[in-house]
Design a protein around this motif. Sequence first.
Motif, PDB file in Angstrom:
ATOM      1  N   GLU A 280       0.805  -1.227   0.000  1.00 34.39           N
ATOM      2  CA  GLU A 280       0.000   0.000   0.000  1.00 34.39           C
ATOM      3  C   GLU A 280       0.836   1.274   0.000  1.00 34.39           C
ATOM      4  OE1 GLU A 280      -2.790  -0.360   3.317  1.00 34.39           O
ATOM      5  OE2 GLU A 280      -4.277  -0.981   1.850  1.00 34.39           O
ATOM      6  N   ILE A 281       1.927   1.291   0.764  1.00 38.92           N
ATOM      7  CA  ILE A 281       2.707   2.519   0.909  1.00 38.92           C
ATOM      8  C   ILE A 281       3.811   2.613  -0.135  1.00 38.92           C
ATOM      9  CG2 ILE A 281       4.161   3.874   2.476  1.00 38.92           C
ATOM     10  CD1 ILE A 281       2.734   2.464   4.812  1.00 38.92           C
ATOM     11  N   PHE A 282       4.427   1.472  -0.453  1.00 37.13           N
ATOM     12  CA  PHE A 282       5.614   1.498  -1.305  1.00 37.13           C
ATOM     13  C   PHE A 282       5.391   0.923  -2.703  1.00 37.13           C
ATOM     14  CE2 PHE A 282       7.036   1.435   3.130  1.00 37.13           C
ATOM     15  CZ  PHE A 282       7.758   2.625   3.146  1.00 37.13           C
ATOM     16  N   GLY A 283       4.155   0.635  -3.037  1.00 35.30           N
ATOM     17  CA  GLY A 283       3.818   0.293  -4.413  1.00 35.30           C
ATOM     18  C   GLY A 283       4.216  -1.093  -4.881  1.00 35.30           C
ATOM     19  N   ASP A 284       4.316  -2.047  -3.958  1.00 31.47           N
ATOM     20  CA  ASP A 284       4.645  -3.416  -4.365  1.00 31.47           C
ATOM     21  C   ASP A 284       3.423  -4.050  -5.027  1.00 31.47           C
ATOM     22  OD1 ASP A 284       7.105  -2.996  -3.256  1.00 31.47           O
ATOM     23  OD2 ASP A 284       7.082  -4.766  -1.984  1.00 31.47           O
ATOM     24  N   ASN A 285       3.355  -3.923  -6.349  1.00 26.81           N
ATOM     25  CA  ASN A 285       2.233  -4.505  -7.093  1.00 26.81           C
ATOM     26  C   ASN A 285       2.495  -5.988  -7.363  1.00 26.81           C
ATOM     27  OD1 ASN A 285       4.077  -4.616  -9.237  1.00 26.81           O
ATOM     28  ND2 ASN A 285       3.349  -2.699 -10.115  1.00 26.81           N
ATOM     29  N   VAL A 286       1.592  -6.606  -8.090  1.00 33.02           N
ATOM     30  CA  VAL A 286       1.680  -8.046  -8.331  1.00 33.02           C
ATOM     31  C   VAL A 286       2.998  -8.415  -9.004  1.00 33.02           C
ATOM     32  CG1 VAL A 286       0.677  -9.983  -9.598  1.00 33.02           C
ATOM     33  CG2 VAL A 286      -0.821  -8.363  -8.419  1.00 33.02           C
ATOM     34  N   GLU A 287       3.416  -7.641  -9.992  1.00 34.87           N
ATOM     35  CA  GLU A 287       4.644  -7.963 -10.721  1.00 34.87           C
ATOM     36  C   GLU A 287       5.865  -7.883  -9.809  1.00 34.87           C
ATOM     37  OE1 GLU A 287       2.279  -5.845 -11.826  1.00 34.87           O
ATOM     38  OE2 GLU A 287       1.459  -7.204 -13.354  1.00 34.87           O
ATOM     39  N   ILE A 288       5.906  -6.872  -8.955  1.00 38.36           N
ATOM     40  CA  ILE A 288       7.036  -6.710  -8.033  1.00 38.36           C
ATOM     41  C   ILE A 288       7.049  -7.836  -7.004  1.00 38.36           C
ATOM     42  CG2 ILE A 288       7.976  -5.258  -6.193  1.00 38.36           C
ATOM     43  CD1 ILE A 288       7.048  -2.819  -7.823  1.00 38.36           C
ATOM     44  N   VAL A 289       5.899  -8.123  -6.430  1.00 37.97           N
ATOM     45  CA  VAL A 289       5.811  -9.194  -5.437  1.00 37.97           C
ATOM     46  C   VAL A 289       6.229 -10.523  -6.057  1.00 37.97           C
ATOM     47  CG1 VAL A 289       4.188 -10.566  -4.066  1.00 37.97           C
ATOM     48  CG2 VAL A 289       4.088  -8.070  -3.985  1.00 37.97           C
ATOM     49  N   ARG A 290       5.760 -10.752  -7.262  1.00 41.54           N
ATOM     50  CA  ARG A 290       6.090 -12.008  -7.955  1.00 41.54           C
ATOM     51  C   ARG A 290       7.596 -12.123  -8.192  1.00 41.54           C
ATOM     52  NH1 ARG A 290       2.514 -11.859 -12.652  1.00 41.54           N
ATOM     53  NH2 ARG A 290       0.866 -12.600 -11.271  1.00 41.54           N
ATOM     54  N   ALA A 291       8.231 -11.027  -8.597  1.00 42.97           N
ATOM     55  CA  ALA A 291       9.677 -11.033  -8.829  1.00 42.97           C
ATOM     56  C   ALA A 291      10.432 -11.291  -7.531  1.00 42.97           C
ATOM     57  CB  ALA A 291      10.126  -9.707  -9.452  1.00 42.97           C
ATOM     58  N   LYS A 292       9.972 -10.689  -6.441  1.00 43.37           N
ATOM     59  CA  LYS A 292      10.624 -10.900  -5.148  1.00 43.37           C
ATOM     60  C   LYS A 292      10.512 -12.354  -4.705  1.00 43.37           C
ATOM     61  CE  LYS A 292      10.155  -6.159  -3.383  1.00 43.37           C
ATOM     62  NZ  LYS A 292       9.640  -5.292  -2.300  1.00 43.37           N
ATOM     63  N   VAL A 293       9.349 -12.944  -4.888  1.00 44.90           N
ATOM     64  CA  VAL A 293       9.142 -14.342  -4.520  1.00 44.90           C
ATOM     65  C   VAL A 293      10.052 -15.246  -5.343  1.00 44.90           C
ATOM     66  CG1 VAL A 293       7.489 -16.250  -4.629  1.00 44.90           C
ATOM     67  CG2 VAL A 293       6.790 -14.045  -3.663  1.00 44.90           C
ATOM     68  N   GLU A 294      10.099 -15.008  -6.629  1.00 46.60           N
ATOM     69  CA  GLU A 294      10.936 -15.835  -7.501  1.00 46.60           C
ATOM     70  C   GLU A 294      12.408 -15.722  -7.114  1.00 46.60           C
ATOM     71  OE1 GLU A 294      11.291 -16.861 -12.249  1.00 46.60           O
ATOM     72  OE2 GLU A 294      10.707 -14.831 -11.663  1.00 46.60           O
ATOM     73  N   ASN A 295      12.868 -14.512  -6.866  1.00 49.99           N
ATOM     74  CA  ASN A 295      14.267 -14.313  -6.495  1.00 49.99           C
ATOM     75  C   ASN A 295      14.587 -14.992  -5.165  1.00 49.99           C
ATOM     76  OD1 ASN A 295      14.670 -12.772  -8.775  1.00 49.99           O
ATOM     77  ND2 ASN A 295      14.514 -10.808  -7.737  1.00 49.99           N
ATOM     78  N   ALA A 296      13.697 -14.843  -4.206  1.00 49.70           N
ATOM     79  CA  ALA A 296      13.931 -15.433  -2.888  1.00 49.70           C
ATOM     80  C   ALA A 296      14.020 -16.953  -2.975  1.00 49.70           C
ATOM     81  CB  ALA A 296      12.822 -15.019  -1.926  1.00 49.70           C
ATOM     82  N   LEU A 297      13.096 -17.557  -3.691  1.00 50.34           N
ATOM     83  CA  LEU A 297      13.103 -19.009  -3.810  1.00 50.34           C
ATOM     84  C   LEU A 297      14.327 -19.500  -4.570  1.00 50.34           C
ATOM     85  CD1 LEU A 297       9.320 -19.656  -4.512  1.00 50.34           C
ATOM     86  CD2 LEU A 297      10.566 -20.150  -2.401  1.00 50.34           C
ATOM     87  N   ASN A 298      14.689 -18.807  -5.624  1.00 48.54           N
ATOM     88  CA  ASN A 298      15.856 -19.215  -6.408  1.00 48.54           C
ATOM     89  C   ASN A 298      17.148 -19.106  -5.600  1.00 48.54           C
ATOM     90  OD1 ASN A 298      14.250 -19.797  -8.589  1.00 48.54           O
ATOM     91  ND2 ASN A 298      14.659 -17.893  -9.680  1.00 48.54           N
ATOM     92  N   ALA A 299      17.160 -18.195  -4.626  1.00 46.37           N
ATOM     93  CA  ALA A 299      18.340 -18.040  -3.769  1.00 46.37           C
ATOM     94  C   ALA A 299      18.324 -19.004  -2.585  1.00 46.37           C
ATOM     95  CB  ALA A 299      18.438 -16.600  -3.265  1.00 46.37           C
ATOM     96  N   GLY A 300      17.235 -19.753  -2.439  1.00 41.07           N
ATOM     97  CA  GLY A 300      17.154 -20.726  -1.356  1.00 41.07           C
ATOM     98  C   GLY A 300      16.630 -20.179  -0.046  1.00 41.07           C
ATOM     99  N   LEU A 301      15.937 -19.036  -0.087  1.00 40.52           N
ATOM    100  CA  LEU A 301      15.374 -18.461   1.123  1.00 40.52           C
ATOM    101  C   LEU A 301      14.003 -19.059   1.422  1.00 40.52           C
ATOM    102  CD1 LEU A 301      16.147 -14.644   0.603  1.00 40.52           C
ATOM    103  CD2 LEU A 301      17.585 -16.398   1.649  1.00 40.52           C
TER     104      LEU A 301
END
Length: 263
Positions: A111-132
């Motif tokens: 809501e405050i920092f504009g994390d839309n679906v595309e941004i959230v999706r990219a963060k999830v993908e990066n985190a999982l690929n890094a093993g988090l």
Amino acid sequence: MSGSTITPWVVGNWKMNPMQSNAKQLIEEFKQLLQQHPILEGACHIGVAPISVALQNVQQQFLDTNRVIYTVAQDLSRMAGTGAYTGEVSAELLKDSHIEHVLIGHSERREIFGDNVEIVRAKVENALNAGLTIIYCVGESLEQREAGQAEQVVLQQICDITSVVKPEQWHHIVIAYEPIWAIGTGKTASPEDAQAMHAKIREGLCQITAEGEHMAILYGGSVKPENAVELANCPDINGALVGGASLNAESFYKIAQAFANTK
């Protein structure tokens, strides 16, 4: 539906708090409580999510605790690896610093920092690929709940990330349901309402992945010692994402104790 086979999680989200001296005191007080009355690791996973500049200091301070306390990043970059991205911290850099857990999708980020679906999706993908391991936050606004859209909104937020989660990666995801109208307001969904939503989330997860029955689903939104036991008694509530109450060692300890003793 989930039964008692899921080890609960209690994670304190410190948000943009506190100052270093206060953080150090908070951790020492919490460690003393754990020393006096241990909470077994098998009974409850415990983590804290400090500000980014304090991650490694907090992690270091917990090293001599009588059990594992996970240090959780509050966010990460949608950009992967390293590069010319001023101010960003990638999943790989967190992993390199031995930070293994991260919050993604918190309503304040959306809501405050504009994390839309595309941004959230990219963060999830990066985190999982890094093993988090991800604590993925979902939740509806008061307007959406009053319009009868709460379940639709929450389930859609889970569906938003399915395209970037591989079948073998779902066990690296913990869901945190936080009704936006209950975050920091003192209002809490009734245990009945919270359980109903958690059951619906469980049902949706089971349709998406074979891991759905075994995934922890946390409740967040003004969780405090006074309501922790009642929430912990709900079959599909497998822990709590705690805001303000995690800034008080005794309150946070009592919430963890409630879930450890109930589940």
